[in-house]
Write a protein that holds these residues in place. Structure first.
Motif, mmCIF file in Angstrom:
data_model
loop_
_atom_site.group_PDB
_atom_site.id
_atom_site.type_symbol
_atom_site.label_atom_id
_atom_site.label_comp_id
_atom_site.label_asym_id
_atom_site.label_seq_id
_atom_site.Cartn_x
_atom_site.Cartn_y
_atom_site.Cartn_z
ATOM 1 N N GLU A 25 40.307 49.341 41.979
ATOM 2 C CA GLU A 25 40.504 48.153 42.889
ATOM 3 C C GLU A 25 40.260 46.853 42.030
ATOM 4 N N ALA A 26 40.243 47.115 40.697
ATOM 5 C CA ALA A 26 39.736 45.957 39.897
ATOM 6 C C ALA A 26 40.187 46.075 38.462
ATOM 7 N N PHE A 27 40.770 44.793 37.958
ATOM 8 C CA PHE A 27 41.320 44.724 36.645
ATOM 9 C C PHE A 27 41.167 43.092 36.401
ATOM 10 N N PHE A 28 41.327 43.060 34.899
ATOM 11 C CA PHE A 28 41.593 41.900 34.389
ATOM 12 C C PHE A 28 42.322 41.962 33.127
ATOM 13 N N ILE A 29 42.892 40.983 32.682
ATOM 14 C CA ILE A 29 43.678 41.005 31.319
ATOM 15 C C ILE A 29 42.856 40.236 30.212
ATOM 16 N N TRP A 30 43.061 40.897 28.989
ATOM 17 C CA TRP A 30 42.158 40.549 28.010
ATOM 18 C C TRP A 30 42.921 40.962 26.604
ATOM 19 N N ASN A 31 43.276 39.939 25.526
ATOM 20 C CA ASN A 31 43.866 40.502 24.252
ATOM 21 C C ASN A 31 45.328 41.242 24.693
ATOM 22 N N ASN A 32 45.800 40.589 25.804
ATOM 23 C CA ASN A 32 46.956 41.181 26.136
ATOM 24 C C ASN A 32 47.112 42.639 26.689
ATOM 25 N N LYS A 91 33.807 35.008 27.748
ATOM 26 C CA LYS A 91 32.679 35.459 27.301
ATOM 27 C C LYS A 91 31.491 36.083 28.279
ATOM 28 N N THR A 92 32.382 36.038 29.368
ATOM 29 C CA THR A 92 31.486 36.553 30.702
ATOM 30 C C THR A 92 32.630 37.491 31.484
ATOM 31 N N ILE A 93 32.322 38.562 32.045
ATOM 32 C CA ILE A 93 32.718 39.437 32.857
ATOM 33 C C ILE A 93 31.937 39.382 34.125
ATOM 34 N N ALA A 94 32.915 39.375 35.230
ATOM 35 C CA ALA A 94 32.377 39.485 36.558
ATOM 36 C C ALA A 94 32.885 40.911 37.261
ATOM 37 N N LEU A 95 32.055 41.806 37.585
ATOM 38 C CA LEU A 95 32.394 43.048 38.428
ATOM 39 C C LEU A 95 31.900 42.895 39.797
ATOM 40 N N LEU A 96 32.618 42.941 40.870
ATOM 41 C CA LEU A 96 32.239 42.697 42.384
ATOM 42 C C LEU A 96 31.937 43.794 42.884
ATOM 43 N N ASN A 97 30.980 43.824 43.980
ATOM 44 C CA ASN A 97 30.528 44.972 44.952
ATOM 45 C C ASN A 97 30.305 43.962 46.106
ATOM 46 N N HIS A 98 30.022 44.839 47.349
ATOM 47 C CA HIS A 98 29.987 44.254 48.472
ATOM 48 C C HIS A 98 28.598 43.517 48.702
ATOM 49 N N ASP A 99 27.655 43.683 47.965
ATOM 50 C CA ASP A 99 26.346 43.289 48.048
ATOM 51 C C ASP A 99 25.921 42.529 46.776
ATOM 52 N N LYS A 100 26.509 42.627 45.488
ATOM 53 C CA LYS A 100 26.206 42.230 44.471
ATOM 54 C C LYS A 100 27.275 41.890 43.520
ATOM 55 N N ALA A 120 37.380 42.572 39.729
ATOM 56 C CA ALA A 120 36.811 42.115 38.300
ATOM 57 C C ALA A 120 37.376 41.113 37.878
ATOM 58 N N ALA A 121 36.717 40.029 36.877
ATOM 59 C CA ALA A 121 37.530 38.970 36.275
ATOM 60 C C ALA A 121 36.679 38.735 35.095
ATOM 61 N N ILE A 122 37.344 38.027 34.296
ATOM 62 C CA ILE A 122 36.971 37.419 32.918
ATOM 63 C C ILE A 122 37.081 35.894 32.668
ATOM 64 N N SER A 123 36.139 35.186 32.188
ATOM 65 C CA SER A 123 36.075 33.933 32.176
ATOM 66 C C SER A 123 36.835 33.301 31.222
ATOM 67 N N THR A 159 45.218 39.315 38.511
ATOM 68 C CA THR A 159 44.702 38.773 37.207
ATOM 69 C C THR A 159 45.678 37.804 36.864
ATOM 70 N N SER A 160 45.339 36.916 35.978
ATOM 71 C CA SER A 160 46.461 36.097 35.207
ATOM 72 C C SER A 160 46.206 35.953 33.787
ATOM 73 N N ASP A 161 47.240 35.284 32.964
ATOM 74 C CA ASP A 161 47.081 35.195 31.441
ATOM 75 C C ASP A 161 47.190 33.670 31.473
ATOM 76 N N LYS A 162 47.008 33.214 30.238
ATOM 77 C CA LYS A 162 46.734 31.884 29.725
ATOM 78 C C LYS A 162 48.164 31.137 29.965
ATOM 79 N N ALA A 163 49.389 31.703 29.961
ATOM 80 C CA ALA A 163 50.439 31.043 30.290
ATOM 81 C C ALA A 163 50.586 30.770 31.605
ATOM 82 N N GLY A 164 49.711 31.308 32.568
ATOM 83 C CA GLY A 164 49.970 31.131 34.002
ATOM 84 C C GLY A 164 50.748 32.197 34.874
ATOM 85 N N ASN A 165 50.981 33.405 34.328
ATOM 86 C CA ASN A 165 51.552 34.417 34.919
ATOM 87 C C ASN A 165 50.540 35.100 35.687
#
Length: 264
Positions: free
Chosen positions: A138-145, A196-205, A189-192, A84-90
């Motif tokens: 196996e999944a994470f994202f960063i939001w509100n630090n 406003k949108t979160i994506a959670l990944l699986n092998h077929d969906k 996992a990822a956040i836009s 995952t990454s933050d808005k500063a590019g880390n």
């Protein structure tokens, strides 16, 4: 129009696999690409390999070519699973895979310099609350630090919260949840960018989550988007607010691709 021109025409448009569009093949020397991330201030897509591979991060162009290879000198790849990454590019590496359920300490590596060939990482460590049994992540994202980390389960899963701060933390259990249907193990996992949108990944969906308040994500609108294509998909990140990039691992000569998938 001869058959060679026809083939070229379809390739130039991008091959379609179900609802996935193949953007590029991943390099064959990337045996197990376990994540994909688009970082601010970088034109590259970043990936890693999981357990048993190098403690390196790789920058890819949209042709799937490795154009940057960074050795993280003070890190070890116990089981790297997501980025995952933050808005500063880390850029942050989630070293929290735990298939054997024998780990009780997990690491998130923070990479601040994506221009050097060798660099060092800061470490954010976390443990689980006392009454929670060991989990595989196996999944994470960063939001509100804060990092939001999803356990990988066949049935009931857990969402944890860890502050983005160097040091050792006890993860906070936010929610136990159960996505409807079978085979709902979350692999990335990822956040836009507009958050406003979160994506959670699986092998077929992919599960698209919108209209959530604060970090009560699963009280928002959860939509299941099937791929009509089943492979070992391990990485997702947002290209923009309307589509995501997805990667899968190469298995028995299949997969090992970078895809685009429209979610709106």
């Amino acid at each position: 129009m001869n058959k060679f021109l026809i083939i070229f025409f379809f390739i130039s448009l991008g091959c379609s696999t179900g609802k996935l569009t193949i953007i590029a093949d991943l390099p064959k020397n990337l045996k197990e690409a376990s994540a994909i991330e688009k970082a601010a201030n970088s034109d590259l897509l970043w990936t890693i390999e999981d357990s048993g591979n190098k403690n390196n991060i790789y920058g890819l162009n949209l042709k799937g070519e490795i154009v940057k290879d960074i050795d993280i000198k003070n890190a070890s790849n116990i089981d790297w699973e997501d980025l995952t990454s933050d808005k500063a590019g880390n850029l942050y590496i989630g070293d929290f895979g735990n298939n054997s359920k024998n780990r009780d300490d997990f690491t998130i590596y923070k990479i601040s310099d994506l221009n050097k060939d060798k660099t060092e990482a800061e470490r954010i460590n976390f443990i689980l609350p006392k009454k929670v049994k060991p989990k595989d992540f196996e999944a994470f994202f960063i939001w509100n630090n804060h990092f939001y980390i999803f356990s990988k389960e066949n049935k009931s899963s857990m969402l944890f919260k860890v502050p983005n701060k160097v040091g050792l933390h006890t993860a906070e259990l936010i929610k136990t949840f159960n996505l409807e249907g079978k085979h709902h193990r979350i692999t990335s996992a990822a956040i836009s960018n507009d958050e406003k949108t979160i994506a959670l990944l699986n092998h077929d969906k992919l599960w698209k989550i919108t209209n959530f308040n604060n970090d009560d994500f699963f009280e928002g609108h959860v939509q299941e988007l099937k791929f009509d294509h089943d492979s070992q998909k391990e990485g997702v990140c947002f290209k923009n607010n309307k589509s995501v990039y997805i990667t899968d691992e190469r298995t028995k000569g299949e997969g090992g691709n970078l895809y685009e998938f429209k979610i709106n």
